[in-house]
Motif scaffolding. Structure first.
Motif, PDB file in Angstrom:
ATOM      1  N   SER A  53       0.820  -1.213   0.000  1.00  0.00           N
ATOM      2  CA  SER A  53       0.000   0.000   0.000  1.00  0.00           C
ATOM      3  C   SER A  53       0.854   1.263   0.000  1.00  0.00           C
ATOM      4  CB  SER A  53      -0.952   0.008   1.201  1.00  0.00           C
ATOM      5  OG  SER A  53      -0.221  -0.075   2.407  1.00  0.00           O
ATOM      6  N   ASN A  54       2.073   1.165   0.525  1.00  0.00           N
ATOM      7  CA  ASN A  54       2.970   2.326   0.556  1.00  0.00           C
ATOM      8  C   ASN A  54       3.747   2.507  -0.737  1.00  0.00           C
ATOM      9  OD1 ASN A  54       2.371   3.013   3.266  1.00  0.00           O
ATOM     10  ND2 ASN A  54       3.722   1.368   3.967  1.00  0.00           N
ATOM     11  N   GLY A  55       3.717   1.490  -1.559  1.00  0.00           N
ATOM     12  CA  GLY A  55       4.468   1.562  -2.813  1.00  0.00           C
ATOM     13  C   GLY A  55       5.952   1.354  -2.634  1.00  0.00           C
ATOM     14  N   ARG A  56       6.372   0.946  -1.444  1.00  0.00           N
ATOM     15  CA  ARG A  56       7.802   0.802  -1.167  1.00  0.00           C
ATOM     16  C   ARG A  56       8.313  -0.610  -1.417  1.00  0.00           C
ATOM     17  NH1 ARG A  56       7.215   3.707   4.680  1.00  0.00           N
ATOM     18  NH2 ARG A  56       6.697   5.802   3.928  1.00  0.00           N
ATOM     19  N   THR A  57       7.434  -1.579  -1.330  1.00  0.00           N
ATOM     20  CA  THR A  57       7.847  -2.973  -1.446  1.00  0.00           C
ATOM     21  C   THR A  57       7.117  -3.630  -2.598  1.00  0.00           C
ATOM     22  OG1 THR A  57       8.224  -3.108   0.928  1.00  0.00           O
ATOM     23  CG2 THR A  57       8.021  -5.187  -0.264  1.00  0.00           C
ATOM     24  N   THR A  58       7.874  -4.285  -3.449  1.00  0.00           N
ATOM     25  CA  THR A  58       7.291  -5.044  -4.548  1.00  0.00           C
ATOM     26  C   THR A  58       7.845  -6.459  -4.532  1.00  0.00           C
ATOM     27  OG1 THR A  58       9.000  -4.415  -6.145  1.00  0.00           O
ATOM     28  CG2 THR A  58       7.085  -2.966  -5.962  1.00  0.00           C
ATOM     29  N   LEU A  59       7.101  -7.324  -5.129  1.00  0.00           N
ATOM     30  CA  LEU A  59       7.503  -8.722  -5.263  1.00  0.00           C
ATOM     31  C   LEU A  59       7.050  -9.193  -6.631  1.00  0.00           C
ATOM     32  CD1 LEU A  59       8.611 -11.311  -3.800  1.00  0.00           C
ATOM     33  CD2 LEU A  59       6.233 -11.778  -3.174  1.00  0.00           C
ATOM     34  N   THR A  60       7.952  -9.848  -7.348  1.00  0.00           N
ATOM     35  CA  THR A  60       7.579 -10.378  -8.648  1.00  0.00           C
ATOM     36  C   THR A  60       7.878 -11.865  -8.705  1.00  0.00           C
ATOM     37  OG1 THR A  60       9.726  -9.718  -9.541  1.00  0.00           O
ATOM     38  CG2 THR A  60       7.897  -8.225  -9.938  1.00  0.00           C
ATOM     39  N   ALA A  61       7.099 -12.572  -9.465  1.00  0.00           N
ATOM     40  CA  ALA A  61       7.308 -14.010  -9.630  1.00  0.00           C
ATOM     41  C   ALA A  61       8.626 -14.264 -10.352  1.00  0.00           C
ATOM     42  CB  ALA A  61       6.146 -14.600 -10.420  1.00  0.00           C
ATOM     43  N   ASP A  62       9.228 -15.397 -10.045  1.00  0.00           N
ATOM     44  CA  ASP A  62      10.509 -15.742 -10.676  1.00  0.00           C
ATOM     45  C   ASP A  62      10.387 -15.796 -12.199  1.00  0.00           C
ATOM     46  OD1 ASP A  62      11.623 -18.056  -8.069  1.00  0.00           O
ATOM     47  OD2 ASP A  62      11.745 -15.863  -8.228  1.00  0.00           O
ATOM     48  N   SER A  63       9.225 -16.206 -12.670  1.00  0.00           N
ATOM     49  CA  SER A  63       9.037 -16.380 -14.109  1.00  0.00           C
ATOM     50  C   SER A  63       9.082 -15.063 -14.875  1.00  0.00           C
ATOM     51  CB  SER A  63       7.714 -17.086 -14.387  1.00  0.00           C
ATOM     52  OG  SER A  63       6.638 -16.339 -13.841  1.00  0.00           O
ATOM     53  N   VAL A  64       8.891 -13.938 -14.169  1.00  0.00           N
ATOM     54  CA  VAL A  64       8.878 -12.643 -14.848  1.00  0.00           C
ATOM     55  C   VAL A  64       9.902 -11.669 -14.282  1.00  0.00           C
ATOM     56  CG1 VAL A  64       6.436 -12.928 -15.386  1.00  0.00           C
ATOM     57  CG2 VAL A  64       7.105 -11.591 -13.363  1.00  0.00           C
ATOM     58  N   LYS A  65      10.654 -12.117 -13.309  1.00  0.00           N
ATOM     59  CA  LYS A  65      11.620 -11.242 -12.651  1.00  0.00           C
ATOM     60  C   LYS A  65      12.646 -10.726 -13.663  1.00  0.00           C
ATOM     61  CE  LYS A  65      12.150 -12.203  -8.504  1.00  0.00           C
ATOM     62  NZ  LYS A  65      12.457 -12.885  -7.213  1.00  0.00           N
ATOM     63  N   GLY A  66      12.899  -9.430 -13.583  1.00  0.00           N
ATOM     64  CA  GLY A  66      13.822  -8.806 -14.519  1.00  0.00           C
ATOM     65  C   GLY A  66      13.174  -8.365 -15.814  1.00  0.00           C
ATOM     66  N   ARG A  67      11.946  -8.798 -16.058  1.00  0.00           N
ATOM     67  CA  ARG A  67      11.245  -8.408 -17.291  1.00  0.00           C
ATOM     68  C   ARG A  67      10.010  -7.565 -16.991  1.00  0.00           C
ATOM     69  NH1 ARG A  67       8.899 -12.166 -20.331  1.00  0.00           N
ATOM     70  NH2 ARG A  67       8.535 -13.645 -18.638  1.00  0.00           N
ATOM     71  N   PHE A  68       9.335  -7.852 -15.882  1.00  0.00           N
ATOM     72  CA  PHE A  68       8.102  -7.143 -15.508  1.00  0.00           C
ATOM     73  C   PHE A  68       8.375  -6.291 -14.273  1.00  0.00           C
ATOM     74  CE2 PHE A  68       4.738 -10.401 -17.185  1.00  0.00           C
ATOM     75  CZ  PHE A  68       5.389 -10.437 -18.411  1.00  0.00           C
ATOM     76  N   ALA A  69       7.677  -5.158 -14.187  1.00  0.00           N
ATOM     77  CA  ALA A  69       7.779  -4.297 -13.015  1.00  0.00           C
ATOM     78  C   ALA A  69       6.413  -3.728 -12.677  1.00  0.00           C
ATOM     79  CB  ALA A  69       8.769  -3.164 -13.260  1.00  0.00           C
ATOM     80  N   ILE A  70       6.094  -3.745 -11.401  1.00  0.00           N
ATOM     81  CA  ILE A  70       4.813  -3.205 -10.928  1.00  0.00           C
ATOM     82  C   ILE A  70       5.063  -1.850 -10.274  1.00  0.00           C
ATOM     83  CG2 ILE A  70       4.999  -4.407  -8.697  1.00  0.00           C
ATOM     84  CD1 ILE A  70       1.927  -4.761  -8.788  1.00  0.00           C
ATOM     85  N   SER A  71       4.132  -0.935 -10.468  1.00  0.00           N
ATOM     86  CA  SER A  71       4.225   0.381  -9.838  1.00  0.00           C
ATOM     87  C   SER A  71       2.809   0.897  -9.602  1.00  0.00           C
ATOM     88  CB  SER A  71       5.012   1.354 -10.713  1.00  0.00           C
ATOM     89  OG  SER A  71       4.381   1.541 -11.968  1.00  0.00           O
ATOM     90  N   ARG A  72       2.708   1.956  -8.831  1.00  0.00           N
ATOM     91  CA  ARG A  72       1.383   2.525  -8.555  1.00  0.00           C
ATOM     92  C   ARG A  72       1.478   4.044  -8.504  1.00  0.00           C
ATOM     93  NH1 ARG A  72      -0.726  -0.080  -3.350  1.00  0.00           N
ATOM     94  NH2 ARG A  72      -2.424   1.442  -3.570  1.00  0.00           N
ATOM     95  N   ASP A  73       0.371   4.671  -8.847  1.00  0.00           N
ATOM     96  CA  ASP A  73       0.235   6.114  -8.756  1.00  0.00           C
ATOM     97  C   ASP A  73      -1.050   6.377  -7.988  1.00  0.00           C
ATOM     98  OD1 ASP A  73      -0.171   8.823  -9.088  1.00  0.00           O
ATOM     99  OD2 ASP A  73       0.466   8.854 -11.173  1.00  0.00           O
ATOM    100  N   ASP A  74      -0.927   6.655  -6.703  1.00  0.00           N
ATOM    101  CA  ASP A  74      -2.108   6.822  -5.868  1.00  0.00           C
ATOM    102  C   ASP A  74      -2.891   8.078  -6.238  1.00  0.00           C
ATOM    103  OD1 ASP A  74      -0.784   5.391  -2.751  1.00  0.00           O
ATOM    104  OD2 ASP A  74      -1.470   4.490  -4.626  1.00  0.00           O
ATOM    105  N   ALA A  75      -2.223   9.063  -6.810  1.00  0.00           N
ATOM    106  CA  ALA A  75      -2.934  10.269  -7.241  1.00  0.00           C
ATOM    107  C   ALA A  75      -3.904   9.961  -8.370  1.00  0.00           C
ATOM    108  CB  ALA A  75      -1.943  11.330  -7.676  1.00  0.00           C
TER     109      ALA A  75
END
Length: 124
Positions: A53-75
């Motif tokens: 919820s703070n946008g500080r911690t992300t976790l990605t599956a091994d199958s997509v690590k290094g290729r996919f990235a998650i982010s959020r814009d609460d505004a």
């Protein structure tokens, strides 16, 4: 109540990129952890990525690590999934989901709200 609407899916060639968006309704978006899952025909729903919820911690599956990235814009009440170096095996319906409390981010049962999904097709 949170309503989620995904967009940005489509057809892309292997090695290409796409950015998925998930727009959320409601004023409490910033209090939810947001996740992305995917499901290919005949397969179980698979965890892809999560952001707290703070946008500080992300976790990605091994199958997509290094290729996919998650982010959020609460505004903008929006969570994104940036996908690079796409492979045919990434072909699936991609869903975003929201969780008010989360212990095991890869467990789909922990997410209370789901979008309708957006199709991603990667051609070889």
């Amino acid at each position: 109540q949170v309503q989620l609407v995904e967009s940005g899916g489509g057809l892309v060639q292997s090695g290409g990129s796409l950015r998925l968006s998930c727009a959320a309704s409601g004023r409490t978006f910033s209090t939810y952890a947001m996740g992305w899952f995917r499901q290919a025909p005949g397969n179980k729903r698979e965890f892809v990525a999560v952001i707290d919820s703070n946008g500080r911690t992300t976790l990605t599956a091994d199958s997509v690590k290094g290729r996919f990235a998650i982010s959020r814009d609460d505004a903008k009440n929006t969570v994104y999934l940036q996908m690079h170096s796409l492979k045919p095996e990434d072909t699936a319906v991609y869903y975003c989901a929201a969780a008010s409390r989360i212990s095991f981010p890869s467990n789909s049962n922990e997410y209370e709200y789901w979008g309708q999904g957006t199709q991603v097709t990667v051609s070889s």
